[in-house]
Write a protein that holds these residues in place. Structure first.
Motif, PDB file in Angstrom:
ATOM      1  N   LEU A 205       2.388   6.942  -4.576  1.00 24.28           N
ATOM      2  CA  LEU A 205       1.723   5.745  -4.030  1.00 24.28           C
ATOM      3  C   LEU A 205       0.689   5.187  -5.005  1.00 24.28           C
ATOM      4  O   LEU A 205       0.548   3.977  -5.162  1.00 24.28           O
ATOM      5  CB  LEU A 205       1.040   6.079  -2.701  1.00 24.28           C
ATOM      6  CG  LEU A 205       1.930   6.290  -1.481  1.00 24.28           C
ATOM      7  CD1 LEU A 205       1.086   6.661  -0.267  1.00 24.28           C
ATOM      8  CD2 LEU A 205       2.735   5.020  -1.192  1.00 24.28           C
ATOM      9  N   VAL A 206      -0.033   6.103  -5.643  1.00 25.91           N
ATOM     10  CA  VAL A 206      -1.067   5.670  -6.597  1.00 25.91           C
ATOM     11  C   VAL A 206      -0.415   4.969  -7.796  1.00 25.91           C
ATOM     12  O   VAL A 206      -0.912   3.949  -8.298  1.00 25.91           O
ATOM     13  CB  VAL A 206      -1.950   6.874  -7.020  1.00 25.91           C
ATOM     14  CG1 VAL A 206      -2.820   6.535  -8.220  1.00 25.91           C
ATOM     15  CG2 VAL A 206      -2.803   7.326  -5.838  1.00 25.91           C
ATOM     16  N   ASN A 207       0.738   5.492  -8.254  1.00 26.71           N
ATOM     17  CA  ASN A 207       1.476   4.822  -9.340  1.00 26.71           C
ATOM     18  C   ASN A 207       1.913   3.429  -8.914  1.00 26.71           C
ATOM     19  O   ASN A 207       1.817   2.466  -9.677  1.00 26.71           O
ATOM     20  CB  ASN A 207       2.743   5.616  -9.704  1.00 26.71           C
ATOM     21  CG  ASN A 207       2.381   6.802 -10.555  1.00 26.71           C
ATOM     22  OD1 ASN A 207       1.319   6.826 -11.172  1.00 26.71           O
ATOM     23  ND2 ASN A 207       3.258   7.806 -10.566  1.00 26.71           N
ATOM     24  N   LEU A 208       2.381   3.353  -7.679  1.00 28.88           N
ATOM     25  CA  LEU A 208       2.803   2.060  -7.155  1.00 28.88           C
ATOM     26  C   LEU A 208       1.612   1.092  -7.120  1.00 28.88           C
ATOM     27  O   LEU A 208       1.730  -0.075  -7.513  1.00 28.88           O
ATOM     28  CB  LEU A 208       3.378   2.242  -5.743  1.00 28.88           C
ATOM     29  CG  LEU A 208       3.668   0.965  -4.970  1.00 28.88           C
ATOM     30  CD1 LEU A 208       4.783   0.170  -5.654  1.00 28.88           C
ATOM     31  CD2 LEU A 208       4.063   1.263  -3.534  1.00 28.88           C
ATOM     32  N   ALA A 209       0.458   1.590  -6.680  1.00 28.04           N
ATOM     33  CA  ALA A 209      -0.737   0.737  -6.609  1.00 28.04           C
ATOM     34  C   ALA A 209      -1.073   0.173  -7.986  1.00 28.04           C
ATOM     35  O   ALA A 209      -1.438  -0.999  -8.119  1.00 28.04           O
ATOM     36  CB  ALA A 209      -1.916   1.534  -6.051  1.00 28.04           C
ATOM     37  N   ALA A 210      -0.919   1.010  -9.020  1.00 28.53           N
ATOM     38  CA  ALA A 210      -1.219   0.548 -10.384  1.00 28.53           C
ATOM     39  C   ALA A 210      -0.310  -0.637 -10.731  1.00 28.53           C
ATOM     40  O   ALA A 210      -0.756  -1.641 -11.287  1.00 28.53           O
ATOM     41  CB  ALA A 210      -1.040   1.688 -11.378  1.00 28.53           C
ATOM     42  N   ARG A 211       0.954  -0.521 -10.366  1.00 25.60           N
ATOM     43  CA  ARG A 211       1.894  -1.630 -10.633  1.00 25.60           C
ATOM     44  C   ARG A 211       1.502  -2.887  -9.865  1.00 25.60           C
ATOM     45  O   ARG A 211       1.530  -3.991 -10.384  1.00 25.60           O
ATOM     46  CB  ARG A 211       3.287  -1.250 -10.159  1.00 25.60           C
ATOM     47  CG  ARG A 211       4.006  -0.333 -11.073  1.00 25.60           C
ATOM     48  CD  ARG A 211       5.481  -0.601 -10.863  1.00 25.60           C
ATOM     49  NE  ARG A 211       6.268   0.523 -11.316  1.00 25.60           N
ATOM     50  CZ  ARG A 211       7.562   0.601 -11.135  1.00 25.60           C
ATOM     51  NH1 ARG A 211       8.190  -0.343 -10.478  1.00 25.60           N
ATOM     52  NH2 ARG A 211       8.227   1.624 -11.584  1.00 25.60           N
ATOM     53  N   LEU A 212       1.161  -2.676  -8.590  1.00 24.02           N
ATOM     54  CA  LEU A 212       0.811  -3.844  -7.766  1.00 24.02           C
ATOM     55  C   LEU A 212      -0.479  -4.493  -8.268  1.00 24.02           C
ATOM     56  O   LEU A 212      -0.635  -5.705  -8.201  1.00 24.02           O
ATOM     57  CB  LEU A 212       0.665  -3.437  -6.292  1.00 24.02           C
ATOM     58  CG  LEU A 212       1.903  -2.844  -5.617  1.00 24.02           C
ATOM     59  CD1 LEU A 212       1.624  -2.543  -4.146  1.00 24.02           C
ATOM     60  CD2 LEU A 212       3.099  -3.794  -5.717  1.00 24.02           C
ATOM     61  N   ARG A 213      -1.384  -3.651  -8.762  1.00 25.80           N
ATOM     62  CA  ARG A 213      -2.656  -4.214  -9.269  1.00 25.80           C
ATOM     63  C   ARG A 213      -2.436  -5.062 -10.510  1.00 25.80           C
ATOM     64  O   ARG A 213      -3.238  -5.946 -10.807  1.00 25.80           O
ATOM     65  CB  ARG A 213      -3.657  -3.081  -9.550  1.00 25.80           C
ATOM     66  CG  ARG A 213      -4.280  -2.539  -8.274  1.00 25.80           C
ATOM     67  CD  ARG A 213      -5.080  -1.272  -8.477  1.00 25.80           C
ATOM     68  NE  ARG A 213      -5.459  -0.707  -7.180  1.00 25.80           N
ATOM     69  CZ  ARG A 213      -5.780   0.565  -6.984  1.00 25.80           C
ATOM     70  NH1 ARG A 213      -5.788   1.412  -7.994  1.00 25.80           N
ATOM     71  NH2 ARG A 213      -6.102   0.992  -5.781  1.00 25.80           N
ATOM     72  N   GLU A 214      -1.356  -4.772 -11.232  1.00 26.75           N
ATOM     73  CA  GLU A 214      -1.061  -5.602 -12.405  1.00 26.75           C
ATOM     74  C   GLU A 214      -0.718  -7.033 -11.991  1.00 26.75           C
ATOM     75  O   GLU A 214      -0.830  -7.958 -12.787  1.00 26.75           O
ATOM     76  CB  GLU A 214       0.111  -5.006 -13.193  1.00 26.75           C
ATOM     77  CG  GLU A 214      -0.325  -3.842 -14.060  1.00 26.75           C
ATOM     78  CD  GLU A 214       0.858  -3.055 -14.600  1.00 26.75           C
ATOM     79  OE1 GLU A 214       1.995  -3.558 -14.541  1.00 26.75           O
ATOM     80  OE2 GLU A 214       0.622  -1.918 -15.060  1.00 26.75           O
ATOM     81  N   LEU A 215      -0.279  -7.198 -10.750  1.00 26.47           N
ATOM     82  CA  LEU A 215       0.069  -8.548 -10.272  1.00 26.47           C
ATOM     83  C   LEU A 215      -1.170  -9.360  -9.911  1.00 26.47           C
ATOM     84  O   LEU A 215      -1.092 -10.552  -9.674  1.00 26.47           O
ATOM     85  CB  LEU A 215       0.977  -8.467  -9.039  1.00 26.47           C
ATOM     86  CG  LEU A 215       2.314  -7.759  -9.226  1.00 26.47           C
ATOM     87  CD1 LEU A 215       3.027  -7.621  -7.890  1.00 26.47           C
ATOM     88  CD2 LEU A 215       3.178  -8.526 -10.207  1.00 26.47           C
ATOM     89  N   LYS A 216      -2.322  -8.684  -9.873  1.00 27.25           N
ATOM     90  CA  LYS A 216      -3.570  -9.379  -9.516  1.00 27.25           C
ATOM     91  C   LYS A 216      -3.844 -10.488 -10.533  1.00 27.25           C
ATOM     92  O   LYS A 216      -3.622 -10.318 -11.713  1.00 27.25           O
ATOM     93  CB  LYS A 216      -4.724  -8.372  -9.506  1.00 27.25           C
ATOM     94  CG  LYS A 216      -5.988  -8.951  -8.952  1.00 27.25           C
ATOM     95  CD  LYS A 216      -7.175  -8.071  -9.243  1.00 27.25           C
ATOM     96  CE  LYS A 216      -8.377  -8.988  -9.324  1.00 27.25           C
ATOM     97  NZ  LYS A 216      -9.446  -8.436 -10.109  1.00 27.25           N
TER      98      LYS A 216
END
Ligand SMILES: Nc1ncnc2c1ncn2[C@@H]1O[C@H](COP(=O)(O)OP(=O)(O)OP(=O)(O)O)[C@@H](O)[C@H]1O
Length: 273
Positions: A205-216
């Motif tokens: 989940l934390v890895n996924l969050a890192a990816r999603l944060r790149e979309l910020k």
């Protein structure tokens, strides 16, 4: 507005019965130094990254009562200092949370302080320089803050503050530090401890969050918070299918835009699909 004495957080440090807080850098030492030296503290950082938990942890560690106020655009100085109220036919002065913190030698935490009305600075200024005084105009009192009193304020520089910000004469009264989402290993520990989900599954989940944060920035105002990751892991740990849990916690709360939501779901499916 809430003003509570230190509320026990959901999860406690088992050994010392402190609200659980996982340090990221030297923030605990800096807080203690500021407290010792009677200096006010400004915390900057995105929503849901641990600022409130940090303050409740430190207040408990220092053994001081905590008065937390979530500031909003109608919050006035009187909401913090107090007002005369009619009670049982009599008019009686009732202290606000800031006044209580000063009288009781507690820690007052003003969350999202930039939201508050301008007249709030009138009470904060004499309290946050070497005078450490709180003038109560309505009662005619001038309270001197005891050594145990500390003022902590926070705001999120990331959003909507193009119009609202702290004046230099206010912000330059505080020792300040920046918060961000914890590094992956620490965030994984936090999410696992808070949700009960295994380390391994939290790491995904934390890895996924890192990816999603790149979309910020491209599509999103704010990156997914540690708080939302805890929600997601909690639902998965309770048995909810991963795609359903991620949609409800990492997609819907972040955006109303269907295209953005689709982009987020694609990133999620690439990880878990
Ligand atoms: N370093 C940390 N240690 C323990 N828990 C953390 C930490 N960082 C984040 N959390 C978790 O994230 C949740 C949200 O953190 P918190 O409420 O402190 O955010 P915040 O930065 O104050 O957000 P807001 O500005 O929106 O009030 C906490 O309830 C906790 O579960």
């Amino acid at each position: 507005m809430s003003h509570t004495a230190t509320a026990p957080a959901a999860v406690h440090d088992l050994e010392r019965d402190l609200p659980y807080y996982e340090p990221v850098g030297n923030e605990c030492a800096l807080f203690e130094q500021a407290y010792e030296q009677r200096l006010p503290l400004l915390l900057k950082g995105p929503t849901g990254c641990g600022k409130t938990r940090f303050v409740s942890h430190m207040a408990a560690k220092l053994g001081r009562p905590l008065f937390t106020v979530s500031c909003h655009d109608d919050l006035t100085a009187a909401d913090l200092t107090g007002r005369y109220l009619l009670q049982g036919g009599e008019t009686r002065w009732v202290d606000g949370p800031l006044t209580r913190a000063v009288r009781e030698g507690g820690i007052c935490y003003l969350d999202e302080v930039v939201e508050a009305r301008k007249d709030v600075t009138v009470v904060l200024h004499p309290l946050t320089d070497d005078r450490r005084m709180l003038p109560l105009e309505r009662t005619g009192e001038l309270l001197e803050a005891p050594k145990d009193f500390m003022l902590v304020v926070s705001y999120n520089p990331g959003y909507q503050h193009i119009l609202k910000s702290l004046k230099p004469s206010t912000r330059q009264r505080f020792v300040a530090m920046s918060f961000d989402f914890p590094p992956p290993r620490v965030e994984c520990d936090i999410v696992s401890r808070e949700s009960g989900l295994s380390h391994e599954r939290c790491a995904a989940l934390v890895n996924l969050a890192a990816r999603l944060r790149e979309l910020k920035g491209q599509d999103l105002e704010e990156g997914v918070s540690t708080r939302l990751l805890v929600y997601c892991a909690t639902l998965i740990n309770a048995g909810m299918p991963i795609l359903e849990a991620t949609r409800a916690t990492l997609v819907e709360p972040l955006s109303d835009d269907l295209d953005v939501q689709e982009g987020l779901m694609e990133a999620i499916q690439a990880t878990f699909g």
